[in-house]
Design an enzyme around this catalytic site. Structure first.
Site, PDB file in Angstrom:
ATOM      1  N   GLY A  57      77.050  25.309  28.616  1.00  0.00           N
ATOM      2  CA  GLY A  57      77.622  25.796  27.367  1.00  0.00           C
ATOM      3  C   GLY A  57      79.055  25.330  27.244  1.00  0.00           C
ATOM      4  O   GLY A  57      79.961  26.116  26.969  1.00  0.00           O
ATOM      5  N   HIS A  58      79.256  24.060  27.478  1.00  0.00           N
ATOM      6  CA  HIS A  58      80.595  23.480  27.342  1.00  0.00           C
ATOM      7  C   HIS A  58      80.519  21.956  27.355  1.00  0.00           C
ATOM      8  O   HIS A  58      79.483  21.362  27.684  1.00  0.00           O
ATOM      9  CB  HIS A  58      81.528  23.972  28.458  1.00  0.00           C
ATOM     10  CG  HIS A  58      81.012  23.773  29.843  1.00  0.00           C
ATOM     11  ND1 HIS A  58      80.947  22.553  30.448  1.00  0.00           N
ATOM     12  CD2 HIS A  58      80.498  24.645  30.734  1.00  0.00           C
ATOM     13  CE1 HIS A  58      80.452  22.687  31.655  1.00  0.00           C
ATOM     14  NE2 HIS A  58      80.147  23.947  31.862  1.00  0.00           N
TER      15      HIS A  58
END
Ligand code: TYD
Length: 142
Positions: A57-58
């Site tokens: 998630g990045h």
């Protein structure tokens, strides 16, 4: 450089890694700049991942990584702001190369999955972009 297949997502590819077969078991090895397109500075691995957990998630401004399912399986969602792909990793002789400025999410971990990551740099929080909208904004900056 090992065999690799380019993917729809920009600057990402799936590497077929060396595999030395032996009746005693197999060996896969990776050397910096020889089998992968960067110098390895850091190694980390995800394990004991509970079912349903999601990681990643990045994106990273600079970091390049190779992700390998050394045991079990999981999915890696990669997104370059235009294309999104889900890559299922389930073989220890296959590695997903994720370049800088690519969004990634890891999900659907099988029981006993071990996700090995080879990284081009030491850990640096300032290299992370942890918000997807922020990531898109940065991509679209002139
Ligand atoms: P993070 O990269 O956010 O995890 P993931 O992307 O897999 O969900 O890292 C989680 C925590 O671990 C965060 O507090 C930073 C720490 N960490 C390090 O200190 N060094 C490292 O090399 C990594 C990968 C994480």
């Amino acid at each position: 450089m090992s065999n690799h297949k380019t993917l729809k997502v920009k600057n990402c590819s799936l590497y077929k890694l060396n595999k030395i077969k032996d009746p005693r078991g197999n060996i896969t090895f990776l050397e910096s700049n020889e089998h992968i397109p960067f110098e390895i500075s850091r190694v980390y691995y995800l394990y004991d991942t509970p079912s349903g957990a999601e990681r990643g998630g990045h994106a990273h401004y600079d970091l390049k990584q190779l992700v390998v399912a050394v045991s079990g399986s999981f999915d890696v969602v990669i997104d370059d702001g235009q294309n999104r792909e889900i890559i299922k990793l389930l073989r220890p002789d296959e590695g997903l190369f994720i370049s800088s400025m690519v969004w990634r999410e890891l999900k659907n971990f099988s029981g006993g999955a071990v996700c090995l990551v080879l990284a081009s740099n030491f850990y640096e929080e300032s290299d992370y972009i942890r918000d997807f909208n922020e990531y898109i904004k940065i991509l679209n900056q002139p």
